[in-house]
Design a protein around this motif. Structure first.
Motif, PDB file in Angstrom:
ATOM      1  N   LEU A  51      78.727 -27.913 -42.641  1.00 39.47           N
ATOM      2  CA  LEU A  51      79.707 -27.355 -41.713  1.00 39.47           C
ATOM      3  C   LEU A  51      80.657 -26.427 -42.467  1.00 39.47           C
ATOM      4  O   LEU A  51      80.999 -26.683 -43.622  1.00 39.47           O
ATOM      5  CB  LEU A  51      80.510 -28.460 -41.043  1.00 39.47           C
ATOM      6  N   THR A  52      81.115 -25.381 -41.795  1.00 39.01           N
ATOM      7  CA  THR A  52      82.175 -24.526 -42.322  1.00 39.01           C
ATOM      8  C   THR A  52      83.313 -24.532 -41.314  1.00 39.01           C
ATOM      9  O   THR A  52      83.157 -24.045 -40.193  1.00 39.01           O
ATOM     10  CB  THR A  52      81.679 -23.090 -42.556  1.00 39.01           C
ATOM     11  N   LEU A  53      84.426 -25.125 -41.718  1.00 36.98           N
ATOM     12  CA  LEU A  53      85.611 -25.216 -40.868  1.00 36.98           C
ATOM     13  C   LEU A  53      86.669 -24.326 -41.523  1.00 36.98           C
ATOM     14  O   LEU A  53      87.258 -24.696 -42.546  1.00 36.98           O
ATOM     15  CB  LEU A  53      86.081 -26.662 -40.751  1.00 36.98           C
ATOM     16  N   ARG A  54      86.899 -23.150 -40.932  1.00 40.93           N
ATOM     17  CA  ARG A  54      87.726 -22.153 -41.605  1.00 40.93           C
ATOM     18  C   ARG A  54      88.691 -21.479 -40.634  1.00 40.93           C
ATOM     19  O   ARG A  54      88.428 -21.357 -39.429  1.00 40.93           O
ATOM     20  CB  ARG A  54      86.848 -21.091 -42.255  1.00 40.93           C
ATOM     21  N   ASN A  55      89.836 -21.073 -41.180  1.00 35.66           N
ATOM     22  CA  ASN A  55      90.826 -20.295 -40.429  1.00 35.66           C
ATOM     23  C   ASN A  55      91.309 -20.997 -39.158  1.00 35.66           C
ATOM     24  O   ASN A  55      91.652 -20.342 -38.173  1.00 35.66           O
ATOM     25  CB  ASN A  55      90.271 -18.910 -40.083  1.00 35.66           C
ATOM     26  N   ASN A  56      91.313 -22.332 -39.190  1.00 35.97           N
ATOM     27  CA  ASN A  56      91.930 -23.117 -38.127  1.00 35.97           C
ATOM     28  C   ASN A  56      93.336 -23.530 -38.579  1.00 35.97           C
ATOM     29  O   ASN A  56      93.721 -23.301 -39.733  1.00 35.97           O
ATOM     30  CB  ASN A  56      91.103 -24.368 -37.843  1.00 35.97           C
ATOM     31  N   SER A  57      94.096 -24.158 -37.686  1.00 37.86           N
ATOM     32  CA  SER A  57      95.317 -24.812 -38.154  1.00 37.86           C
ATOM     33  C   SER A  57      94.942 -26.021 -39.002  1.00 37.86           C
ATOM     34  O   SER A  57      95.409 -26.187 -40.128  1.00 37.86           O
ATOM     35  CB  SER A  57      96.201 -25.211 -36.974  1.00 37.86           C
ATOM     36  N   THR A  58      94.072 -26.877 -38.452  1.00 38.85           N
ATOM     37  CA  THR A  58      93.478 -27.998 -39.180  1.00 38.85           C
ATOM     38  C   THR A  58      91.971 -27.892 -39.054  1.00 38.85           C
ATOM     39  O   THR A  58      91.457 -27.672 -37.950  1.00 38.85           O
ATOM     40  CB  THR A  58      93.967 -29.345 -38.617  1.00 38.85           C
ATOM     41  N   GLY A  59      91.270 -28.053 -40.163  1.00 38.75           N
ATOM     42  CA  GLY A  59      89.818 -27.946 -40.105  1.00 38.75           C
ATOM     43  C   GLY A  59      89.194 -29.078 -39.327  1.00 38.75           C
ATOM     44  O   GLY A  59      88.492 -28.869 -38.331  1.00 38.75           O
ATOM     45  N   LEU A  60      89.453 -30.328 -39.761  1.00 37.46           N
ATOM     46  CA  LEU A  60      88.873 -31.523 -39.159  1.00 37.46           C
ATOM     47  C   LEU A  60      89.977 -32.529 -38.907  1.00 37.46           C
ATOM     48  O   LEU A  60      90.718 -32.898 -39.832  1.00 37.46           O
ATOM     49  CB  LEU A  60      87.813 -32.121 -40.083  1.00 37.46           C
TER      50      LEU A  60
ATOM     51  N   ARG B  86      82.368 -27.091 -45.956  1.00 37.30           N
ATOM     52  CA  ARG B  86      83.432 -26.258 -46.522  1.00 37.30           C
ATOM     53  C   ARG B  86      84.652 -26.302 -45.608  1.00 37.30           C
ATOM     54  O   ARG B  86      84.539 -26.089 -44.398  1.00 37.30           O
ATOM     55  CB  ARG B  86      82.958 -24.819 -46.701  1.00 37.30           C
ATOM     56  N   PHE B  87      85.803 -26.587 -46.218  1.00 37.68           N
ATOM     57  CA  PHE B  87      87.082 -26.585 -45.514  1.00 37.68           C
ATOM     58  C   PHE B  87      87.884 -25.448 -46.133  1.00 37.68           C
ATOM     59  O   PHE B  87      88.410 -25.583 -47.245  1.00 37.68           O
ATOM     60  CB  PHE B  87      87.771 -27.944 -45.666  1.00 37.68           C
ATOM     61  N   LEU B  88      87.974 -24.345 -45.412  1.00 36.66           N
ATOM     62  CA  LEU B  88      88.382 -23.088 -46.029  1.00 36.66           C
ATOM     63  C   LEU B  88      89.505 -22.397 -45.245  1.00 36.66           C
ATOM     64  O   LEU B  88      89.367 -22.140 -44.044  1.00 36.66           O
ATOM     65  CB  LEU B  88      87.167 -22.159 -46.119  1.00 36.66           C
ATOM     66  N   ALA B  89      90.627 -22.133 -45.922  1.00 35.22           N
ATOM     67  CA  ALA B  89      91.701 -21.289 -45.384  1.00 35.22           C
ATOM     68  C   ALA B  89      92.243 -21.789 -44.047  1.00 35.22           C
ATOM     69  O   ALA B  89      92.607 -20.997 -43.177  1.00 35.22           O
ATOM     70  CB  ALA B  89      91.231 -19.841 -45.261  1.00 35.22           C
ATOM     71  N   ASN B  90      92.297 -23.111 -43.877  1.00 32.70           N
ATOM     72  CA  ASN B  90      92.981 -23.669 -42.715  1.00 32.70           C
ATOM     73  C   ASN B  90      94.483 -23.694 -43.023  1.00 32.70           C
ATOM     74  O   ASN B  90      94.896 -24.062 -44.129  1.00 32.70           O
ATOM     75  CB  ASN B  90      92.447 -25.069 -42.423  1.00 32.70           C
ATOM     76  N   THR B  91      95.316 -23.281 -42.076  1.00 38.40           N
ATOM     77  CA  THR B  91      96.713 -23.005 -42.408  1.00 38.40           C
ATOM     78  C   THR B  91      97.520 -24.265 -42.699  1.00 38.40           C
ATOM     79  O   THR B  91      98.505 -24.201 -43.433  1.00 38.40           O
ATOM     80  CB  THR B  91      97.390 -22.222 -41.272  1.00 38.40           C
ATOM     81  N   GLN B  92      97.120 -25.425 -42.146  1.00 38.44           N
ATOM     82  CA  GLN B  92      97.830 -26.670 -42.435  1.00 38.44           C
ATOM     83  C   GLN B  92      96.988 -27.579 -43.326  1.00 38.44           C
ATOM     84  O   GLN B  92      97.266 -27.718 -44.509  1.00 38.44           O
ATOM     85  CB  GLN B  92      98.216 -27.384 -41.136  1.00 38.44           C
ATOM     86  N   TYR B  93      95.938 -28.183 -42.759  1.00 37.83           N
ATOM     87  CA  TYR B  93      95.179 -29.190 -43.487  1.00 37.83           C
ATOM     88  C   TYR B  93      93.679 -28.902 -43.419  1.00 37.83           C
ATOM     89  O   TYR B  93      93.173 -28.440 -42.393  1.00 37.83           O
ATOM     90  CB  TYR B  93      95.427 -30.591 -42.907  1.00 37.83           C
TER      91      TYR B  93
END
Length: 265
Positions: free
Chosen positions: A118-127, A141-148
């Motif tokens: 999974l690629t979780l990116r550019n969210n406030s929180t990825g997961l 990948r947890f990428l460039a999420n603004t909070q967590y």
């Protein structure tokens, strides 16, 4: 254009892509929504709420993308993918990109049978993990999420207890992993397996600062990030890294030296 309740088993095909969410899409318990590899789902703001089964298995060359239906979206532009309650626990997600949501993927009292690549990116929180959820997450990948990158939140005495391995945390705004609760976790002495991940550094002190866990607040669980990787998709870094509270009489033997302190012991 899609919205409302999906009442029967449904497949979103590559030929019909992209699918534009104009109102909240609900998959009720007992119903399966299948997405073919390469499908793109775009939202005008609403969520994809799954109480049944979401089968979203892309491939390395044809990932499935969930994103905002905007030319230049920002984190929080839509409600994300939400898997809620035990009826969603048979869901399978692989080779999916989820971006520009408040929480990219939420698991609330649901444990999908597959979460990989999974690629979780550019969210406030990825997961976001809420309540009784115990997923195994790999090669993600947890990428460039603004909070967590990952948020863990206990709910009504039910604690999330994920296992995350061979994944990467990069450029997340506040914390890579953030454990939190208004009240104490039911088992604050739990130790969560976050071993063999890449944290954008090989300095264990810096990794520790990117995680909020039991060492920061005694009412939340510990995150075990040792061993960690030397690069994305890399190898485990060797060494006797120590930190935290010794709960029993301990001998540090010469044969195991040196011991590397990454936090106060």
């Amino acid at each position: 254009m899609v919205g409302g309740t999906i009442a029967t088993d449904t497949t979103w095909t590559l030929a019909g892509s992209p699918y534009i969410i104009t109102a909240d899409v609900t998959v009720p318990s007992g119903v399966t929504l299948t997405l073919e590899p390469g499908v793109e789902v775009r939202s005008n703001g609403p969520s994809l709420m799954v109480n049944g089964i979401l089968n979203a298995q892309g491939t390395a060359t044809q990932p499935i993308t969930f994103t905002a239906n905007q030319a230049t979206p920002s984190p929080g532009a839509w409600g994300g993918v939400q898997l809620v309650d035990v009826g969603a626990s048979g869901s399978q997600l692989a080779f999916c990109v989820i971006e520009y949501a408040g929480a990219g993927l939420t698991l609330q009292n649901a444990t999908p049978s597959l979460l990989a690549e999974l690629t979780l990116r550019n969210n406030s929180t990825g997961l976001s993990l809420i309540g009784a959820t115990t997923p195994l997450i790999t090669n993600s990948r947890f990428l460039a999420n603004t909070q967590y990158g990952i948020l863990l939140f206990t709910n009504a005495g039910n604690d999330p207890a994920p296992r995350v391995n061979r994944s990467s945390f990069m450029d997340n705004g506040q914390y890579a992993v953030f454990c939190w609760s208004v009240t104490a976790f039911a088992n604050p002495n739990a130790v969560l397996n976050f071993e063999e991940n890449w944290w954008s550094t090989t300095d264990p002190g810096q990794i520790d600062q990117r995680i909020q866990d039991h060492t920061d607040w005694p009412f939340i669980p510990s995150v075990d990030f040792i061993p960690f990787l030397d690069a994305e998709n890399g190898n485990p870094v060797s060494g006797n890294f120590v930190g935290g509270t010794l709960t029993q009489d301990t001998i540090w033997q010469l044969m195991d030296s040196p011991f590397i302190l990454y936090q106060t012991v």
